[in-house]
Motif scaffolding. Structure first.
Motif, PDB file in Angstrom:
ATOM      1  N   TYR A  22      13.439   6.196 -18.154  1.00 38.48           N
ATOM      2  CA  TYR A  22      12.058   6.724 -18.451  1.00 38.48           C
ATOM      3  C   TYR A  22      10.982   5.825 -17.705  1.00 38.48           C
ATOM      4  O   TYR A  22      10.915   4.613 -18.310  1.00 38.48           O
ATOM      5  N   PHE A  23      10.375   6.386 -16.936  1.00 41.08           N
ATOM      6  CA  PHE A  23       9.575   5.558 -15.890  1.00 41.08           C
ATOM      7  C   PHE A  23       8.453   4.897 -16.486  1.00 41.08           C
ATOM      8  O   PHE A  23       7.959   4.000 -16.099  1.00 41.08           O
ATOM      9  N   LYS A  24       7.888   5.559 -17.515  1.00 41.51           N
ATOM     10  CA  LYS A  24       6.611   5.083 -18.192  1.00 41.51           C
ATOM     11  C   LYS A  24       6.866   3.572 -18.656  1.00 41.51           C
ATOM     12  O   LYS A  24       6.122   2.766 -18.558  1.00 41.51           O
ATOM     13  N   SER A  25       8.199   3.235 -18.914  1.00 43.71           N
ATOM     14  CA  SER A  25       8.100   1.925 -19.379  1.00 43.71           C
ATOM     15  C   SER A  25       8.186   0.882 -17.918  1.00 43.71           C
ATOM     16  O   SER A  25       7.889  -0.401 -18.519  1.00 43.71           O
ATOM     17  N   TYR A  26       8.729   1.419 -16.887  1.00 46.22           N
ATOM     18  CA  TYR A  26       8.498   0.387 -15.989  1.00 46.22           C
ATOM     19  C   TYR A  26       7.108   0.240 -15.562  1.00 46.22           C
ATOM     20  O   TYR A  26       6.523  -1.063 -15.229  1.00 46.22           O
ATOM     21  N   ARG A  27       6.159   1.185 -15.506  1.00 47.94           N
ATOM     22  CA  ARG A  27       4.861   1.067 -15.261  1.00 47.94           C
ATOM     23  C   ARG A  27       4.412  -0.007 -16.045  1.00 47.94           C
ATOM     24  O   ARG A  27       3.347  -0.693 -15.638  1.00 47.94           O
ATOM     25  N   ARG A  28       4.610   0.153 -17.382  1.00 45.19           N
ATOM     26  CA  ARG A  28       3.921  -0.761 -18.404  1.00 45.19           C
ATOM     27  C   ARG A  28       4.451  -2.073 -18.413  1.00 45.19           C
ATOM     28  O   ARG A  28       3.562  -3.216 -18.406  1.00 45.19           O
ATOM     29  N   PHE A  29       5.684  -2.408 -17.975  1.00 40.81           N
ATOM     30  CA  PHE A  29       6.251  -3.416 -17.679  1.00 40.81           C
ATOM     31  C   PHE A  29       5.636  -4.282 -16.420  1.00 40.81           C
ATOM     32  O   PHE A  29       5.229  -5.508 -16.852  1.00 40.81           O
ATOM     33  N   VAL A  30       5.279  -3.501 -15.507  1.00 44.93           N
ATOM     34  CA  VAL A  30       4.785  -4.012 -14.245  1.00 44.93           C
ATOM     35  C   VAL A  30       3.143  -4.568 -14.877  1.00 44.93           C
ATOM     36  O   VAL A  30       2.886  -5.672 -14.336  1.00 44.93           O
ATOM     37  N   TRP A  31       2.708  -3.730 -15.501  1.00 45.68           N
ATOM     38  CA  TRP A  31       1.193  -3.905 -15.826  1.00 45.68           C
ATOM     39  C   TRP A  31       1.289  -5.216 -16.704  1.00 45.68           C
ATOM     40  O   TRP A  31       0.378  -6.129 -16.570  1.00 45.68           O
ATOM     41  N   CYS A  32       2.139  -5.561 -17.637  1.00 46.28           N
ATOM     42  CA  CYS A  32       2.237  -6.516 -18.359  1.00 46.28           C
ATOM     43  C   CYS A  32       2.641  -7.823 -17.799  1.00 46.28           C
ATOM     44  O   CYS A  32       2.695  -8.986 -18.000  1.00 46.28           O
TER      45      CYS A  32
END
Length: 322
Positions: free
Chosen positions: A285-295
């Protein structure tokens, strides 16, 4: 005096506004062979004064302790309980008069079940019937329902009557997850006993501003605490339930908590932790990676990235996401 059949547990913390109504709903039961154990859990309001007139009733036992949370208060009451069955009535909720009568009869007729629950309705701060604007999740689960309960808490605590022997066999309520202690206990009981259900309303849950259950963040956090506790206690549960079921539950709870920490609390370190747990549970679920990077970025990096993103959307005439 012979031991009562039922011990009713009532934890109280700053419950002066409604505790008298809760007590009276217990005393009004058509089944009268009970003791009511009230635990004043370090209240700082006048709860003790509201409770005091009821202490002349020999069925009522009263304990006081420093504030330790609802699970600690329930455990304190269980330790001194004499009843074969345990009922849970919180300070602001109400039981219908026939609740205990019907549930004792059910437990007598179904000696294999560890506990029985029922349906609840909702009242507001003025005791008027109301409806929730969302699905409360409680359902008519029964039998061997560990899987159903792991996926979602489907049992309302104020509707439960449990065998004390079942509680004793699985151990005390988990005091490290107040607010989720009942959910974790239902899962433990359901691992060892079938669960009964009566398909009728036997209790009223009161909704008001100080309900823990109105705080979706806290409820999600306590649900995750309950799930993690069960997985530690029963490592075989992953195989028993299936990895897909376990990972889906862990993803759901961690992703929700990540969103809360990220957007509302602006606590990016906590958000990053929960998004990483979500990634571990659902790695594609790639949205989790995007948010992880943002944080993982610092404030200036986030501002710069946001500025470039807005420029790119304008250049490509991409409408803002709603």
């Amino acid at each position: 005096m012979t031991a009562p059949v039922i011990s009713i547990l009532m934890p109280v913390f700053n419950g002066a506004a409604y505790v008298n109504q809760a007590i009276e709903s217990a005393l009004a039961q058509t089944y009268q062979d009970f003791e009511l154990i009230i635990v004043n859990d370090g209240s700082t309001d006048n709860s003790a004064e509201v409770i005091r007139p009821y202490l002349a009733d020999p069925r009522i036992r009263y304990l006081e302790q420093p504030n330790g949370g609802v699970a600690a208060a329930r455990n304190a009451a269980i330790r001194v309980a004499h009843g074969r069955y345990i009922g849970f009535l919180d300070q602001d909720d109400l039981w219908l008069p026939e609740k205990l009568d019907l549930q004792v009869q059910y437990l007598h007729e179904h000696p294999d079940v560890g506990m029985v629950h029922a349906n609840q309705s909702y009242i507001d701060s003025d005791s008027r019937h109301t409806r929730l604007p969302f699905d409360d999740g409680f359902a008519k689960v029964s039998g061997w329902c560990f899987r159903d309960l792991f996926i979602r808490n489907r049992i309302a605590v104020l509707t439960v009557l449990a065998r004390k022997s079942a509680l004793d066999s699985v151990g005390p309520l988990n005091e490290t997850i107040p607010g989720g202690d009942d959910y974790e206990m239902w899962m433990r009981i359901s691992k060892h006993f079938p669960i009964g259900h009566l398909d009728q309303v036997l209790a009223h849950y009161r909704t008001h501003g100080s309900n823990v259950s109105n705080d979706n963040f806290r409820m999600t956090r306590t649900d995750l605490g309950a799930i993690q506790s069960i997985l530690r206690r029963y490592p075989e549960a992953r195989k028993e339930l299936g990895a897909d079921v376990v990972d889906a539950r862990l993803f759901e709870l961690n992703y929700q908590l990540g969103g809360w920490y990220m957007w509302k609390a602006q606590d990016h370190a906590s958000a990053r932790h929960h998004y990483w747990q979500a990634i571990r549970a659902r790695p594609f679920y790639f949205k989790s990676y995007r948010r992880f990077v943002w944080c993982s970025l610092n404030d200036s990096q986030r501002r710069m990235l946001g500025w470039y993103w807005q420029k790119l959307k304008t250049a490509l005439r991409i409408a803002p996401r709603t």
